[in-house]
Design a protein around this motif. Sequence first.
Motif, mmCIF file in Angstrom:
data_model
loop_
_atom_site.group_PDB
_atom_site.id
_atom_site.type_symbol
_atom_site.label_atom_id
_atom_site.label_comp_id
_atom_site.label_asym_id
_atom_site.label_seq_id
_atom_site.Cartn_x
_atom_site.Cartn_y
_atom_site.Cartn_z
ATOM 1 N N THR A 96 0.804 -1.221 0.000
ATOM 2 C CA THR A 96 0.000 0.000 0.000
ATOM 3 C C THR A 96 0.831 1.263 0.000
ATOM 4 O OG1 THR A 96 -0.167 -0.187 2.387
ATOM 5 C CG2 THR A 96 -2.013 -0.993 1.099
ATOM 6 N N LEU A 171 -3.710 -6.617 -7.019
ATOM 7 C CA LEU A 171 -3.900 -5.230 -6.582
ATOM 8 C C LEU A 171 -3.602 -4.266 -7.731
ATOM 9 C CD1 LEU A 171 -4.536 -3.383 -4.208
ATOM 10 C CD2 LEU A 171 -2.114 -3.277 -3.727
ATOM 11 N N ASP A 172 -2.521 -4.553 -8.486
ATOM 12 C CA ASP A 172 -2.157 -3.674 -9.598
ATOM 13 C C ASP A 172 -3.269 -3.605 -10.634
ATOM 14 O OD1 ASP A 172 0.164 -3.066 -8.417
ATOM 15 O OD2 ASP A 172 1.448 -4.327 -9.662
ATOM 16 N N CYS A 175 -5.958 -1.231 -9.372
ATOM 17 C CA CYS A 175 -5.590 0.100 -8.921
ATOM 18 C C CYS A 175 -6.168 1.293 -9.686
ATOM 19 C CB CYS A 175 -4.080 0.219 -8.794
ATOM 20 S SG CYS A 175 -3.627 0.219 -7.068
ATOM 21 N N LEU A 179 -8.725 3.504 -7.520
ATOM 22 C CA LEU A 179 -8.260 4.792 -6.989
ATOM 23 C C LEU A 179 -9.135 5.929 -7.525
ATOM 24 C CD1 LEU A 179 -4.372 4.441 -7.133
ATOM 25 C CD2 LEU A 179 -5.908 4.063 -5.227
ATOM 26 N N ASP A 184 -8.685 4.050 -1.240
ATOM 27 C CA ASP A 184 -7.222 4.010 -1.269
ATOM 28 C C ASP A 184 -6.749 2.563 -1.402
ATOM 29 O OD1 ASP A 184 -7.278 2.918 1.217
ATOM 30 O OD2 ASP A 184 -6.725 4.736 2.287
ATOM 31 N N ARG A 185 -5.433 2.395 -1.515
ATOM 32 C CA ARG A 185 -4.902 1.068 -1.832
ATOM 33 C C ARG A 185 -5.240 0.049 -0.752
ATOM 34 N NH1 ARG A 185 -0.667 1.584 -5.949
ATOM 35 N NH2 ARG A 185 0.274 -0.338 -5.291
#
Lengths: 284, 299
Positions: A96, A171-172, A175, A179, A184-185
Motif C-alpha cells: 500500500t 492489486l495492480d 488500482c 483509486l 485508497d490502496r
Amino acid sequence: MTSSQKTESFFWAKTYVHLAAGLVISSIFLLLVMIFIFAGPALFDQGHRSIFTWQWNPYQGQFGILPMLMGSMILSVSALLLALPLAISLCSLLLTAPRRLSARLIHMVIRFMTAIPTVVYAFAGVLLLTPLVRFSFGGSGLSWLTATFVLVLLILPTMVLVLNSGLKPKLDDLCPQGLAMGLDRLDLLWFFVFPHTKKTFLAAGLLGFGRAVGDTLIPLMLAGNAPQVPMDLGQSLRTLSAHMALVTANEVGGAAYSSLFMAGALLLGISALVSLISRALVTS
Amino acid sequence: MKRPLIFHVFRSSMGLSAALVLGCVGTLFFFLLLKGLPTWGTELFFGDTAPMDAIMGKAPVWEGIWPAFMGTLCLMTVTMGLVLLPGIGCGIFLAEYATPLWKKRVNTAIDLLAGAPSIVMGLFGFTLILFLRRAFFPEANTCLFLAAGCLSLLVTPVLVVNTREALEAVPSSIKLAATSLGLSKNQIIFCLAVPMAVRGIVSGSILAMGRCAEDTAVIMLTGAVANAGLPSSLWAKFEALPFTIYYTMAHYQSQEELNLAFGAALLLLFLATAMVALAKLLEVGHKLFWQGERPSVLQ
C-alpha cells in the motif's frame, strides 16, 4: 568448422543436458529410496509398539518418538500462527505504500533476513532471548516460547515473499479504477483482494510451516530438547529434527538408530506433502 | 464508506508489525556487530600461532577459526565442483528441451527436493555410509566428500530453478528472429540463449554457494567435527564455520571461547549476506537488460 563437426558438438551438448537432468532425477530418487528403506525395518521388525510410543528412554529400551513428532507439530504451528498475521500486515505495508521510506526499509530488511543463516539466528537467540524468557518465566529459558519467537523470524521472509508475489498482480489490476473511485490502496486490498486470495494465504502458510518443521538448529539450540510433550509455553520440547541431530551426536547405539531413520522418514513425508499441496495450489 | 473496526485495527497493526520486525532484526544485527567486530583480528583467526605459518599450513592453529574458515571454503569449492554441471544442465533441459509432461514431472521432483529439510539430506549421507560399511567398505566413514555430496543435493534446486528462470527471461522475439534466419534449435540454445543467460546462471550459482556456506544440519551428520585442523583430504573429517558456532555455543567454558563464536557468527553473516547481495545485483541487472524494466526487488 565444417557443418558435420558442428552437429557433432551439439550432439555432445544435447547429451550432456539430458544426462544432467537424468542424474538430478535419479539422485532425488536415491534420496527417497534410501530414507524409506532404512526406516522400513523400524516399522516392521519390532512391531509398532516400540517406535510409536510416548516414552523416550534409550537406556531402558524405550524408543518412542511420538513426543518428538508432537513437538515438531506444535512448535511449527505456533510459529505459523504468530508469523501469518505479521507477514500479512508487513506485506500490506509493502503493497500500500511502495514508495514510502518505511516500506523501502522493510524491503531491505526482508531481503537481509533471507540471507541470515539459521545458526546465527539460533546463536543470537540463545544470548539475547533466553535471559529475557528466563527472567519472566523462570526455568532455563530454553523453551517452546523461545524457539517459537526465533522461528517466526526465520519463516517470515519466505511468507512475505510468497504473499507479495501472489497479491501484487491482483492489486495492480484493480488500482487505476479503484483509486479513481476514491478508495485508497488499503481499501482495495482489504475489501477486494483479500477475499479472493485464500489460495495465496494457504500457500504462504504451508511454505512457512514446511520451513519451520524442517529447521534443525533453532529448536536444537533453543527449545531445550527434553523428550516430552510441553504443557505450557515455558516448558522445553524436542522436535524430530533436533532429535536426529542429538541421536547421531551421542551415538546412543543400534536400536536408537531406527528411531533416527523413522524421524527422517516422517520429516521427509511431511515436507513432501507440504510441497505437493502448495504446488497444486499455486499451479491450479 | 463505513469501514468495520477490524479494518482500523489492521491499518494500525501494519506500522506496529513493521516496527516489531525492524526492532528484532536491528537488535540482532547490532548485537552481533557490537560483540563480534572487536574480536576480529589475527587473534580470532589464528590464536597464538604466527599468521604466516598458519596460512602456509606449517603450524597447526588451536585457538582460532582459521581451520573452520578454510573448511568452509573447501566445502564450498568441492560442492560447487559436484553440482555446477548437473544443476545447470538440468536447468537447460527444463527450459528448452523438456516436453510439457517431463517438465511437470521434473519440476515436481525439484519442488520435493527444495522442500526437504536439510537434516534429511544429512541423514541421507549417514545412511549411505552405513550402507557402504555393510556392503563394500567396512572402514568407510563420514568425510568432507560425503558432506559436499549431500550439500550439492541441497543446493541443486537453487541452481536448477535459477538457470531455468534465467533462460526463460531471454526474450522469445530473439529466438523467433534466429529461427527465421535459419538457425537450428540447438544453435539457438547453445549459441544464443545460454550465453545471453550467463549472468542469471552465475547469480544462481552464487546463491547456491551462499546456501552451502551457511547450512549446518547437513554437515553435522556427515563429518563436521570440532577439532580437525585444516582440511587434509577429501576423505577426512573437517571443521566448518557454522558447526564451530553451534559447537562453541553448546560447550563454551570461558569468555574467550564465546568471543570466538561471536567472531565466527559475524563472519558467516557477512559471507552469507554478501553472496545474496551479489546474486541479487546480477539477477536484477540480467532482468533489467533483457526485459527493459526494473523487476520488483522482492521477486
